[in-house]
Write a protein that holds these residues in place. Structure first.
Motif, PDB file in Angstrom:
ATOM      1  N   PHE A  21       0.804  -1.224   0.000  1.00  0.00           N
ATOM      2  CA  PHE A  21       0.000   0.000   0.000  1.00  0.00           C
ATOM      3  C   PHE A  21       0.839   1.277   0.000  1.00  0.00           C
ATOM      4  CE2 PHE A  21      -3.315  -2.911   1.675  1.00  0.00           C
ATOM      5  CZ  PHE A  21      -4.278  -2.664   0.710  1.00  0.00           C
ATOM      6  N   ASN A  22       2.001   1.236   0.666  1.00  0.00           N
ATOM      7  CA  ASN A  22       2.789   2.453   0.859  1.00  0.00           C
ATOM      8  C   ASN A  22       4.045   2.524   0.004  1.00  0.00           C
ATOM      9  OD1 ASN A  22       0.992   3.358   2.919  1.00  0.00           O
ATOM     10  ND2 ASN A  22       1.959   1.914   4.300  1.00  0.00           N
ATOM     11  N   GLY A  23       4.357   1.469  -0.712  1.00  0.00           N
ATOM     12  CA  GLY A  23       5.538   1.467  -1.571  1.00  0.00           C
ATOM     13  C   GLY A  23       6.807   1.040  -0.857  1.00  0.00           C
ATOM     14  N   ILE A  24       7.867   0.983  -1.642  1.00  0.00           N
ATOM     15  CA  ILE A  24       9.148   0.482  -1.140  1.00  0.00           C
ATOM     16  C   ILE A  24      10.267   1.505  -1.314  1.00  0.00           C
ATOM     17  CG2 ILE A  24       8.605  -1.972  -1.349  1.00  0.00           C
ATOM     18  CD1 ILE A  24       9.970  -1.894  -4.118  1.00  0.00           C
ATOM     19  N   GLY A  25       9.890   2.782  -1.358  1.00  0.00           N
ATOM     20  CA  GLY A  25      10.875   3.841  -1.533  1.00  0.00           C
ATOM     21  C   GLY A  25      11.976   3.820  -0.493  1.00  0.00           C
ATOM     22  N   PHE A  26      11.626   3.532   0.760  1.00  0.00           N
ATOM     23  CA  PHE A  26      12.627   3.469   1.822  1.00  0.00           C
ATOM     24  C   PHE A  26      13.664   2.392   1.533  1.00  0.00           C
ATOM     25  CE2 PHE A  26      14.074   1.468   5.791  1.00  0.00           C
ATOM     26  CZ  PHE A  26      14.750   2.536   6.361  1.00  0.00           C
ATOM     27  N   ILE A  27      13.201   1.243   1.078  1.00  0.00           N
ATOM     28  CA  ILE A  27      14.117   0.134   0.798  1.00  0.00           C
ATOM     29  C   ILE A  27      14.990   0.469  -0.405  1.00  0.00           C
ATOM     30  CG2 ILE A  27      14.248  -2.317   0.173  1.00  0.00           C
ATOM     31  CD1 ILE A  27      11.500  -2.525   1.702  1.00  0.00           C
ATOM     32  N   GLU A  28      14.402   1.077  -1.426  1.00  0.00           N
ATOM     33  CA  GLU A  28      15.193   1.512  -2.588  1.00  0.00           C
ATOM     34  C   GLU A  28      16.298   2.475  -2.159  1.00  0.00           C
ATOM     35  OE1 GLU A  28      11.968   1.269  -6.229  1.00  0.00           O
ATOM     36  OE2 GLU A  28      11.871   2.996  -4.856  1.00  0.00           O
ATOM     37  N   ALA A  29      15.976   3.399  -1.260  1.00  0.00           N
ATOM     38  CA  ALA A  29      16.969   4.356  -0.773  1.00  0.00           C
ATOM     39  C   ALA A  29      18.076   3.659   0.015  1.00  0.00           C
ATOM     40  CB  ALA A  29      16.297   5.425   0.089  1.00  0.00           C
ATOM     41  N   GLN A  30      17.703   2.671   0.811  1.00  0.00           N
ATOM     42  CA  GLN A  30      18.708   1.928   1.580  1.00  0.00           C
ATOM     43  C   GLN A  30      19.647   1.166   0.649  1.00  0.00           C
ATOM     44  OE1 GLN A  30      19.438   1.889   4.908  1.00  0.00           O
ATOM     45  NE2 GLN A  30      17.985   3.570   4.996  1.00  0.00           N
ATOM     46  N   LEU A  31      19.088   0.551  -0.370  1.00  0.00           N
ATOM     47  CA  LEU A  31      19.916  -0.167  -1.344  1.00  0.00           C
ATOM     48  C   LEU A  31      20.853   0.799  -2.059  1.00  0.00           C
ATOM     49  CD1 LEU A  31      17.185  -2.554  -2.729  1.00  0.00           C
ATOM     50  CD2 LEU A  31      19.283  -3.285  -1.577  1.00  0.00           C
ATOM     51  N   ALA A  32      20.334   1.932  -2.493  1.00  0.00           N
ATOM     52  CA  ALA A  32      21.149   2.929  -3.185  1.00  0.00           C
ATOM     53  C   ALA A  32      22.275   3.429  -2.285  1.00  0.00           C
ATOM     54  CB  ALA A  32      20.280   4.090  -3.645  1.00  0.00           C
ATOM     55  N   SER A  33      21.992   3.597  -0.993  1.00  0.00           N
ATOM     56  CA  SER A  33      23.024   4.072  -0.069  1.00  0.00           C
ATOM     57  C   SER A  33      24.153   3.052   0.111  1.00  0.00           C
ATOM     58  CB  SER A  33      22.419   4.430   1.289  1.00  0.00           C
ATOM     59  OG  SER A  33      22.105   3.270   2.027  1.00  0.00           O
ATOM     60  N   HIS A  34      23.892   1.806  -0.254  1.00  0.00           N
ATOM     61  CA  HIS A  34      24.908   0.754  -0.207  1.00  0.00           C
ATOM     62  C   HIS A  34      25.417   0.407  -1.610  1.00  0.00           C
ATOM     63  CE1 HIS A  34      23.170   0.263   3.809  1.00  0.00           C
ATOM     64  NE2 HIS A  34      24.306  -0.330   4.128  1.00  0.00           N
ATOM     65  N   ASN A  35      25.146   1.299  -2.561  1.00  0.00           N
ATOM     66  CA  ASN A  35      25.573   1.123  -3.959  1.00  0.00           C
ATOM     67  C   ASN A  35      25.036  -0.160  -4.593  1.00  0.00           C
ATOM     68  OD1 ASN A  35      27.088   3.561  -4.021  1.00  0.00           O
ATOM     69  ND2 ASN A  35      28.718   2.520  -2.885  1.00  0.00           N
ATOM     70  N   LEU A  36      23.816  -0.502  -4.235  1.00  0.00           N
ATOM     71  CA  LEU A  36      23.143  -1.667  -4.810  1.00  0.00           C
ATOM     72  C   LEU A  36      21.999  -1.178  -5.688  1.00  0.00           C
ATOM     73  CD1 LEU A  36      23.046  -3.865  -1.605  1.00  0.00           C
ATOM     74  CD2 LEU A  36      24.440  -4.274  -3.632  1.00  0.00           C
ATOM     75  N   PRO A  37      21.648  -1.946  -6.717  1.00  0.00           N
ATOM     76  CA  PRO A  37      20.559  -1.514  -7.609  1.00  0.00           C
ATOM     77  C   PRO A  37      19.214  -1.456  -6.878  1.00  0.00           C
ATOM     78  CG  PRO A  37      21.631  -3.526  -8.431  1.00  0.00           C
ATOM     79  CD  PRO A  37      22.260  -3.189  -7.130  1.00  0.00           C
ATOM     80  N   ALA A  38      18.501  -0.357  -7.082  1.00  0.00           N
ATOM     81  CA  ALA A  38      17.211  -0.154  -6.421  1.00  0.00           C
ATOM     82  C   ALA A  38      16.188  -1.217  -6.820  1.00  0.00           C
ATOM     83  CB  ALA A  38      16.680   1.238  -6.728  1.00  0.00           C
ATOM     84  N   ILE A  39      16.351  -1.815  -7.975  1.00  0.00           N
ATOM     85  CA  ILE A  39      15.413  -2.845  -8.445  1.00  0.00           C
ATOM     86  C   ILE A  39      15.339  -4.029  -7.474  1.00  0.00           C
ATOM     87  CG2 ILE A  39      17.087  -4.092  -9.887  1.00  0.00           C
ATOM     88  CD1 ILE A  39      13.567  -3.412 -11.058  1.00  0.00           C
ATOM     89  N   LEU A  40      16.416  -4.249  -6.714  1.00  0.00           N
ATOM     90  CA  LEU A  40      16.424  -5.346  -5.737  1.00  0.00           C
ATOM     91  C   LEU A  40      15.374  -5.153  -4.652  1.00  0.00           C
ATOM     92  CD1 LEU A  40      20.266  -5.924  -5.279  1.00  0.00           C
ATOM     93  CD2 LEU A  40      18.661  -7.269  -6.651  1.00  0.00           C
ATOM     94  N   ALA A  41      14.897  -3.931  -4.479  1.00  0.00           N
ATOM     95  CA  ALA A  41      13.888  -3.656  -3.454  1.00  0.00           C
ATOM     96  C   ALA A  41      12.618  -4.462  -3.691  1.00  0.00           C
ATOM     97  CB  ALA A  41      13.569  -2.165  -3.413  1.00  0.00           C
ATOM     98  N   TYR A  42      12.341  -4.801  -4.926  1.00  0.00           N
ATOM     99  CA  TYR A  42      11.128  -5.578  -5.215  1.00  0.00           C
ATOM    100  C   TYR A  42      11.189  -6.979  -4.610  1.00  0.00           C
ATOM    101  CZ  TYR A  42       9.548  -1.768  -8.073  1.00  0.00           C
ATOM    102  OH  TYR A  42       9.126  -0.532  -8.477  1.00  0.00           O
ATOM    103  N   GLY A  43      12.378  -7.426  -4.249  1.00  0.00           N
ATOM    104  CA  GLY A  43      12.528  -8.712  -3.566  1.00  0.00           C
ATOM    105  C   GLY A  43      11.830  -8.740  -2.224  1.00  0.00           C
ATOM    106  N   VAL A  44      11.596  -7.562  -1.637  1.00  0.00           N
ATOM    107  CA  VAL A  44      10.901  -7.519  -0.352  1.00  0.00           C
ATOM    108  C   VAL A  44       9.490  -8.079  -0.481  1.00  0.00           C
ATOM    109  CG1 VAL A  44       9.871  -5.196  -0.430  1.00  0.00           C
ATOM    110  CG2 VAL A  44      10.651  -6.130   1.733  1.00  0.00           C
ATOM    111  N   TYR A  45       8.892  -7.962  -1.653  1.00  0.00           N
ATOM    112  CA  TYR A  45       7.558  -8.534  -1.846  1.00  0.00           C
ATOM    113  C   TYR A  45       7.596 -10.062  -1.777  1.00  0.00           C
ATOM    114  CZ  TYR A  45       6.090  -3.853  -3.227  1.00  0.00           C
ATOM    115  OH  TYR A  45       5.818  -2.510  -3.244  1.00  0.00           O
ATOM    116  N   ILE A  46       8.688 -10.642  -2.228  1.00  0.00           N
ATOM    117  CA  ILE A  46       8.843 -12.095  -2.106  1.00  0.00           C
ATOM    118  C   ILE A  46       9.044 -12.464  -0.641  1.00  0.00           C
ATOM    119  CG2 ILE A  46      10.289 -14.081  -2.715  1.00  0.00           C
ATOM    120  CD1 ILE A  46      10.866 -12.561  -5.382  1.00  0.00           C
ATOM    121  N   GLY A  47       9.905 -11.692   0.045  1.00  0.00           N
ATOM    122  CA  GLY A  47      10.240 -11.999   1.429  1.00  0.00           C
ATOM    123  C   GLY A  47       9.159 -11.666   2.437  1.00  0.00           C
TER     124      GLY A  47
END
Length: 128
Positions: A29-55
């Motif tokens: 409902f609220n999106g995964i912007g926070f997770i995308e930002a965390q990934l970016a801050s660790h130099n990881l691709p933001a697309i990985l944030a969609y994995g949270v939906y699996i987890g």
């Protein structure tokens, strides 16, 4: 003495999956912007944030239903390890304001999922 380990396993599965699923639904409902930002801050691709939906959606449903339960629980273990490393590593040895461990919720999800990996679903499950 009353003993029903299969009922106990069901209760653990429903608790783990049900409580974690609320987090996944909130992200739906609220999106995964926070997770995308965390990934970016660790130099990881933001697309990985969609994995949270699996987890936090798919894996909890697998655990709740008892379908490929050990795989679902292992996904939750991985999801929680990633969350701890990306967001909570600075809190590993910290206490919360109420005196509890700062990561008790993350620890609950991680270690309960690990227990389900080893215990399996019990007999109250979908046939797979």
């Amino acid at each position: 003495m009353l003993e029903n380990t299969d009922l106990g396993k069901l209760i653990v599965r429903l608790t783990l999956g049900g409580l974690l699923l609320f987090h996944g639904i909130a992200k739906l409902f609220n999106g995964i912007g926070f997770i995308e930002a965390q990934l970016a801050s660790h130099n990881l691709p933001a697309i990985l944030a969609y994995g949270v939906y699996i987890g936090e959606v798919v894996a909890p449903l697998m655990v709740i239903l008892g379908y490929q339960t050990r795989i679902g629980a292992l996904i939750i273990v991985f999801n929680m390890l990633v969350a701890i490393v990306l967001v909570h590593s600075h809190q590993l040895l910290s206490l919360a304001g109420n005196g509890g461990w700062a990561l008790e919720l993350q620890g609950f999800f991680l270690f309960t999922a690990l227990a389900v990996v080893f215990m399996g679903p019990g007999k109250y499950k979908l046939k797979n």
